[in-house]
Design an enzyme around this catalytic site. Structure first.
Site, PDB file in Angstrom:
ATOM      1  N   CYS A   7      40.850  22.830  45.669  1.00 48.03           N
ATOM      2  CA  CYS A   7      40.002  22.627  46.846  1.00 48.03           C
ATOM      3  C   CYS A   7      40.156  23.850  47.734  1.00 48.03           C
ATOM      4  O   CYS A   7      40.705  24.866  47.309  1.00 48.03           O
ATOM      5  CB  CYS A   7      40.322  21.324  47.566  1.00 48.03           C
ATOM      6  SG  CYS A   7      41.880  21.297  48.440  1.00 48.03           S
ATOM      7  N   CYS A  80      36.356  19.783  46.282  1.00 46.62           N
ATOM      8  CA  CYS A  80      35.678  20.063  47.545  1.00 46.62           C
ATOM      9  C   CYS A  80      34.446  19.165  47.653  1.00 46.62           C
ATOM     10  O   CYS A  80      33.796  18.890  46.655  1.00 46.62           O
ATOM     11  CB  CYS A  80      35.229  21.520  47.597  1.00 46.62           C
ATOM     12  SG  CYS A  80      36.550  22.693  47.313  1.00 46.62           S
ATOM     13  N   CYS A  88      35.338  26.744  46.180  1.00 41.12           N
ATOM     14  CA  CYS A  88      36.420  26.812  45.192  1.00 41.12           C
ATOM     15  C   CYS A  88      35.943  27.655  44.012  1.00 41.12           C
ATOM     16  O   CYS A  88      35.668  27.131  42.951  1.00 41.12           O
ATOM     17  CB  CYS A  88      36.808  25.409  44.722  1.00 41.12           C
ATOM     18  SG  CYS A  88      37.284  24.314  46.051  1.00 41.12           S
TER      19      CYS A  88
END
Length: 156
Positions: A7, A80, A88
């Protein structure tokens, strides 16, 4: 099997995934986490939420994806909540990739109880996904079947 959860900050979502996956998975599977822009510390409510669920937190820390340059994961899962890969961008070699978007509980606004509830709800959503993943006959699936299952799990 090595799984890397990515993330942005590596302080909430990917940390929760790493800890919970390692808590639930058999010894032959191991999860790791990293961030594209790590905060350098794990959010205290991530640690509190894990501890309250009886999940070990020792050794968890916020780190860059660079730290896993030699990991060679089998699977990279971005978590994410933005578009897959947007925040990412780092993918590792030939690893299979998936996106399991999760809202960032640290961005929750409200009372302390509401914020704590956001972390608890995020952990519950991760648990649902990991439980389904671990129930798959992963080794018996073709690459296309795996990708389809990973996408399905990401929508749970």
């Amino acid at each position: 099997m090595k799984i890397l959860f990515l993330c942005t900050a590596n302080s909430c979502r990917s940390i929760l995934c790493e800890a919970l996956f390692n808590h639930l998975a058999p010894a032959a599977m191991r999860a790791y986490s990293a961030g594209s822009q790590p905060k350098g510390s794990v959010h205290p409510l991530s640690l509190q939420t894990l501890a309250q669920a009886g999940i070990a937190t020792a050794g968890l820390y916020s780190k860059s994806s660079d730290e896993h340059a030699q990991l060679h994961p089998d699977l990279v899962i971005t978590v994410c909540d933005k578009a897959a890969g947007e925040a990412c961008p780092v993918f590792f070699g030939t690893a299979q990739k998936a996106h399991w978007g999760l809202a960032d509980p640290s961005e929750c606004q409200g009372s302390a109880e509401e914020i704590t509830a956001a972390f608890t709800a995020t952990l519950a959503q991760i648990k649902t996904r990991i439980d389904v993943f671990l129930a798959l006959p992963y080794a018996d699936l073709s690459a296309a079947q795996r990708q389809a299952e990973l996408a399905r799990i990401g929508s749970l």
